[in-house]
Design a protein around this motif. Structure first.
Motif, PDB file in Angstrom:
ATOM      1  N   LEU A  92     -34.393  26.375   4.801  1.00 11.87           N
ATOM      2  CA  LEU A  92     -33.742  27.294   3.864  1.00 11.87           C
ATOM      3  C   LEU A  92     -32.288  27.520   4.276  1.00 11.87           C
ATOM      4  O   LEU A  92     -31.388  27.590   3.418  1.00 11.87           O
ATOM      5  N   TYR A  93     -32.047  27.607   5.585  1.00 12.18           N
ATOM      6  CA  TYR A  93     -30.677  27.790   6.073  1.00 12.18           C
ATOM      7  C   TYR A  93     -29.786  26.627   5.628  1.00 12.18           C
ATOM      8  O   TYR A  93     -28.666  26.840   5.162  1.00 12.18           O
ATOM      9  N   THR A  94     -30.271  25.400   5.768  1.00  9.81           N
ATOM     10  CA  THR A  94     -29.461  24.232   5.410  1.00  9.81           C
ATOM     11  C   THR A  94     -29.140  24.223   3.922  1.00  9.81           C
ATOM     12  O   THR A  94     -28.017  23.898   3.519  1.00  9.81           O
ATOM     13  N   LEU A  95     -30.105  24.590   3.091  1.00  7.54           N
ATOM     14  CA  LEU A  95     -29.861  24.656   1.646  1.00  7.54           C
ATOM     15  C   LEU A  95     -28.771  25.681   1.330  1.00  7.54           C
ATOM     16  O   LEU A  95     -27.864  25.409   0.535  1.00  7.54           O
ATOM     17  N   CYS A  96     -28.863  26.833   1.962  1.00  4.01           N
ATOM     18  CA  CYS A  96     -27.877  27.894   1.718  1.00  4.01           C
ATOM     19  C   CYS A  96     -26.512  27.519   2.290  1.00  4.01           C
ATOM     20  O   CYS A  96     -25.472  27.843   1.699  1.00  4.01           O
ATOM     21  N   ALA A  97     -26.502  26.824   3.427  1.00  4.81           N
ATOM     22  CA  ALA A  97     -25.239  26.400   4.038  1.00  4.81           C
ATOM     23  C   ALA A  97     -24.495  25.434   3.121  1.00  4.81           C
ATOM     24  O   ALA A  97     -23.263  25.493   2.994  1.00  4.81           O
ATOM     25  N   SER A  98     -25.234  24.531   2.474  1.00  5.97           N
ATOM     26  CA  SER A  98     -24.608  23.596   1.525  1.00  5.97           C
ATOM     27  C   SER A  98     -23.995  24.349   0.354  1.00  5.97           C
ATOM     28  O   SER A  98     -22.895  24.019  -0.103  1.00  5.97           O
ATOM     29  N   ALA A  99     -24.687  25.369  -0.123  1.00  3.41           N
ATOM     30  CA  ALA A  99     -24.193  26.150  -1.257  1.00  3.41           C
ATOM     31  C   ALA A  99     -22.907  26.891  -0.916  1.00  3.41           C
ATOM     32  O   ALA A  99     -22.036  27.068  -1.772  1.00  3.41           O
ATOM     33  N   MET A 100     -22.758  27.318   0.351  1.00  5.84           N
ATOM     34  CA  MET A 100     -21.558  28.044   0.750  1.00  5.84           C
ATOM     35  C   MET A 100     -20.412  27.112   1.125  1.00  5.84           C
ATOM     36  O   MET A 100     -19.248  27.481   1.015  1.00  5.84           O
ATOM     37  N   VAL A 116     -34.893  36.809   4.089  1.00  6.70           N
ATOM     38  CA  VAL A 116     -34.636  35.877   5.200  1.00  6.70           C
ATOM     39  C   VAL A 116     -33.172  35.430   5.176  1.00  6.70           C
ATOM     40  O   VAL A 116     -32.489  35.416   6.205  1.00  6.70           O
ATOM     41  N   VAL A 117     -32.689  35.078   3.984  1.00  7.05           N
ATOM     42  CA  VAL A 117     -31.297  34.632   3.834  1.00  7.05           C
ATOM     43  C   VAL A 117     -30.331  35.743   4.244  1.00  7.05           C
ATOM     44  O   VAL A 117     -29.328  35.492   4.924  1.00  7.05           O
ATOM     45  N   ALA A 118     -30.620  36.974   3.827  1.00 13.99           N
ATOM     46  CA  ALA A 118     -29.746  38.104   4.167  1.00 13.99           C
ATOM     47  C   ALA A 118     -29.639  38.286   5.675  1.00 13.99           C
ATOM     48  O   ALA A 118     -28.568  38.630   6.193  1.00 13.99           O
ATOM     49  N   ARG A 119     -30.731  38.002   6.406  1.00 14.20           N
ATOM     50  CA  ARG A 119     -30.728  38.180   7.859  1.00 14.20           C
ATOM     51  C   ARG A 119     -29.859  37.138   8.573  1.00 14.20           C
ATOM     52  O   ARG A 119     -29.262  37.440   9.600  1.00 14.20           O
ATOM     53  N   PHE A 120     -29.803  35.906   8.041  1.00 19.95           N
ATOM     54  CA  PHE A 120     -28.938  34.915   8.697  1.00 19.95           C
ATOM     55  C   PHE A 120     -27.620  34.715   7.933  1.00 19.95           C
ATOM     56  O   PHE A 120     -26.934  33.710   8.097  1.00 19.95           O
TER      57      PHE A 120
END
Length: 393
Positions: free
Chosen positions: A165-173, A365-369
């Motif tokens: 999930l972190y990698t997906l969100c990192a790509s979006a940012m 979870v996303v908010a925490r990282f």
């Protein structure tokens, strides 16, 4: 000297990524080396060859034409609001997003974009050593945007472990939406926008592979794109037009708020400390500007613009960059590449909110990282600017 500085800059970025890594033993170095070499090759082609100049000119010409067509619709509604020769950022730069969004909707509807996104993602997955889902999501983020992209992988969101999930969100940012690329090109040089888009795509995987290394098993690596509800062509078109208008309004509102707040904070700091808030941040970010290749005498100004992007957004920083008319062309180019991403504090809320709308648990979870996301995405921008800097004169 320039080459030594680039090597130092890359080592510092890798070092800062390594310090923040949650699993240092599982870092795979071969894909990292391949991707950094690809970054150098692509930057060289785009910035220092006839082929690259031709490609950039072609992309720029397409967006120029699209903005001209968009202007026809904008002028029909807002014609006469401005006196001749006057300029409005909202009317001239933001409202064309509505038309670009409509075109994206059409390409989605006729299945052109899903085909392109899926197969570019599959090719990327062979290079980056990560999962097909992560690669698909990175390409989709660069087209659909940082919130809309999660809808296309809605089925998987609730089942993904934290590291994926972190990698997906990192790509979006780390990337930017295709719907606002034309708006960027209206403010900064198109060649730096295109270069940043390409470098950030690989940079996101490079930094994530160090900060958040893992291996995806074959049975876990399935792409199930969320099928959109069947709509008629004009239902779809109306929806994308309204989505584009919402983006334009949201960006305009954030610009009003952030520009005003920065002005207020600068005034308070100048009155109390004799130096503006942006100047203070400029000193903090100056070392990073230097390792990116910015001449030392311009690092404080460059650092101020970099900090402005992080605390507000890239549009505010791009407009700020335009005010520094005495910066060298090299500094302008390097900082322009740095600015083309969604790496700022407000993006944490946007991404967490988008995921939370699909899965309450995963949104938390996303908010925490969230801060680690911003940390990684900022390193991606620094890496892209450092690599591009060696080819910018």
């Amino acid at each position: 000297m320039r080459y030594l500085l680039v090597i130092l800059g890359i080592l510092i970025v890798f070092g800062l990524s390594y310090i923040g890594s949650n699993n240092k033993r599982d870092i795979r170095y071969r894909p990292l080396i391949v991707m950094i070499i690809l970054q150098f090759i692509l930057a060289a082609v785009l910035l220092n060859t006839v082929v690259g100049a031709y490609l950039i000119k072609g992309v720029s010409s397409v967006f120029e034409k699209l903005l001209e067509y968009a202007a026809v619709g904008v002028d029909f509604v807002f014609g006469g609001v401005l006196n001749e020769g006057q300029f409005s950022f909202f009317i001239s730069v933001l409202l064309p997003i509505v038309f670009i969004s409509a075109l994206i909707g059409i390409l989605q509807y006729i299945k052109v974009l899903p085909f392109i996104i899926k197969y570019i993602g599959l090719v990327l997955s062979k290079v980056n050593g990560m999962g097909k889902l992560e690669s698909y999501n990175a390409v989709a983020s660069a087209v659909l945007g940082q919130s809309e992209v999660f809808i296309s992988v809605k089925k998987q969101i609730g089942m993904l472990p934290k590291h994926r999930l972190y990698t997906l969100c990192a790509s979006a940012m780390s990337t930017v939406s295709m719907s606002i690329v034309g708006s960027y090109m209206a403010i900064i040089d198109a060649k730096y926008v295109v270069t940043a888009l390409v470098l950030n795509l690989f940079g996101g995987f490079i930094i994530s592979s160090i900060l958040n290394p893992y291996t995806v098993e074959k049975d876990e690596d399935i792409i199930e794109m969320q099928a959109e509800e069947k709509q008629s062509f004009f239902e779809m078109l109306g929806e994308y037009i309204m989505d584009g208008f919402k983006v334009a309004i949201v960006v305009a509102a954030m610009l009003i708020g952030f520009v005003a707040l920065i002005a207020l904070i600068n005034g308070l700091f100048s009155g109390i400390f004799g130096v503006s808030f942006q100047q203070l941040l400029g000193y903090i970010f100056a070392p990073f500007a230097f390792i990116m290749g910015v001449p030392w005498k311009e690092t404080v100004d460059a650092g101020s613009i970099m900090a402005t992007k992080m605390v507000s957004n890239e549009f505010v920083a791009m407009l700020e960059l335009g005010k520094y008319t005495d910066l060298s062309s090299r500094t302008v180019g390097i900082i322009s590449v740095f600015l083309v991403s969604f790496a700022n504090f407000s993006s944490i809320g946007i991404i967490a909110g988008a995921v939370k709308g699909l899965s309450e648990k995963q949104g938390n979870v996303v908010a925490r990282f969230g801060l680690k996301l911003l940390y990684g995405a900022t390193l991606v921008s620094i890496l892209s600017a450092t690599v591009a800097g060696i080819f910018i004169k």
